[in-house]
Design an enzyme around this catalytic site. Sequence first.
Site, PDB file in Angstrom:
ATOM      1  N   LYS A  17       1.661  33.122  54.846  1.00 55.80           N
ATOM      2  CA  LYS A  17       1.561  33.729  56.161  1.00 55.80           C
ATOM      3  C   LYS A  17       2.933  33.456  56.874  1.00 55.80           C
ATOM      4  CE  LYS A  17      -3.364  33.949  55.914  1.00 55.80           C
ATOM      5  NZ  LYS A  17      -4.793  33.363  56.549  1.00 55.80           N
TER       6      LYS A  17
ATOM      7  N   GLN B 183      -7.059  28.243  59.517  1.00 55.18           N
ATOM      8  CA  GLN B 183      -7.633  28.644  58.454  1.00 55.18           C
ATOM      9  C   GLN B 183      -9.005  28.007  58.089  1.00 55.18           C
ATOM     10  OE1 GLN B 183      -5.585  30.663  56.636  1.00 55.18           O
ATOM     11  NE2 GLN B 183      -6.777  30.502  54.535  1.00 55.18           N
TER      12      GLN B 183
ATOM     13  N   ASP C 218      -6.738  36.316  63.997  1.00 57.61           N
ATOM     14  CA  ASP C 218      -7.918  36.795  63.109  1.00 57.61           C
ATOM     15  C   ASP C 218      -8.710  37.668  63.415  1.00 57.61           C
ATOM     16  OD1 ASP C 218      -7.343  35.359  60.441  1.00 57.61           O
ATOM     17  OD2 ASP C 218      -7.678  33.746  61.381  1.00 57.61           O
TER      18      ASP C 218
HETATM   19  N1  GUN Z   1      -9.832  32.158  55.051  1.00 59.97           N
HETATM   20  C1  GUN Z   1     -10.173  33.221  54.196  1.00 59.97           C
HETATM   21  N2  GUN Z   1      -9.674  34.278  54.392  1.00 59.97           N
HETATM   22  C2  GUN Z   1      -9.170  33.983  55.814  1.00 59.97           C
HETATM   23  C3  GUN Z   1      -8.507  34.844  57.031  1.00 59.97           C
HETATM   24  O1  GUN Z   1      -8.344  36.018  56.751  1.00 59.97           O
HETATM   25  N3  GUN Z   1      -8.491  33.856  58.098  1.00 59.97           N
HETATM   26  C4  GUN Z   1      -8.452  32.680  58.093  1.00 59.97           C
HETATM   27  N4  GUN Z   1      -8.128  31.973  59.307  1.00 59.97           N
HETATM   28  N5  GUN Z   1      -8.963  31.725  57.366  1.00 59.97           N
HETATM   29  C5  GUN Z   1      -9.234  32.544  56.120  1.00 59.97           C
END
Ligand code: GUN
Length: 309
Positions: free
Chosen positions: A63, A107, A130
């Site tokens: 990311k 995350q 998100d």
């Molecule tokens: N863990 C797995 N997929 C995601 C996501 O799209 N965002 C976040 N913050 N954590 C994750």
Amino acid sequence: MKSLKPEDFLDGKVIDGKKLSNEIRSQIATEVERLTELHGIAPKLTTVIVGEDPGSKMYVRMKHRACKKVGIISDGHTLPTDTSEEDLMELIEDLNRDVSIHGILVQLPLPRHIDEETIISAIDPSKDVDGFSPRNIYRLFYGGEMLSSATPQGIVTMLDSLGVNLDGMHGVIINRSTIVGKPLVMLLLNRNITVTICHSHTRDLESVTKQADILVTAVGRRQGDEDPFFITKDMVKEGAIVIDVATPHGDVDFEAVKEIASYITPVPGGVGPMTITMLLKNVLAAYSFQQAQTNVLTTGAIDYGSYVS
Ligand code: GUN
């Protein structure tokens, strides 16, 4: 956003998620450059990881790398596994107050002693890139798509880009998670698609999948060695659009299903790259929204989707 021509990202029936992503990322980069100059401040994402999960660390690294390539500033907080919920809350509140930060991403999963719902709910909804916070889920229920979950947004962006009339189609989703299946229902409903969700308790799955004009599968479980695919050709209707979200191995018997599908996504190189692209789009949307809140008018070239307040 400049509309994309299907021939730019289709390889026959195969939807090339990497090509489509690259097209969108280059538009995002152009917009980031324009708005950074206009506002005198670049969009910024801050990530938070608690613990040492190698998968989470890898995703967050990807990311940050993607942000850098389009001109979005990013930084990250990596906290020890035994961080208390109170300390994490304090950090979230600091990030909420920091006007130089436009997007906050915690995350998941978090360690078991921390309540995910409490933490996600504490993120300022206008910085929740998100789309997991209660306010943004509520907005999604009312038809707003601006800050919604990245993977479902990636899927509907692929579908929208095909230039096919989706109205009245039957979409079948095999996944009921809060990150993929449930938000995707809302995005498909916004496009007048009839939606069915299937899951591990669904009876006679094949009779449902065979009705799908659009089949989205995100199971991620390999069958036995002899019969490795969750979705085989006999489970798919002729002419269906097949979207495979599973990683690292797809659910779909790609080569066989390709023969009868009208469009199909590969794994890797399908939905995967689209997910990070939609995160970038969300950061840009959050930033633009916050700049507009400070009464700076912009003439946005990118369609962020509606943000129902
Ligand atoms: N863990 C797995 N997929 C995601 C996501 O799209 N965002 C976040 N913050 N954590 C994750």
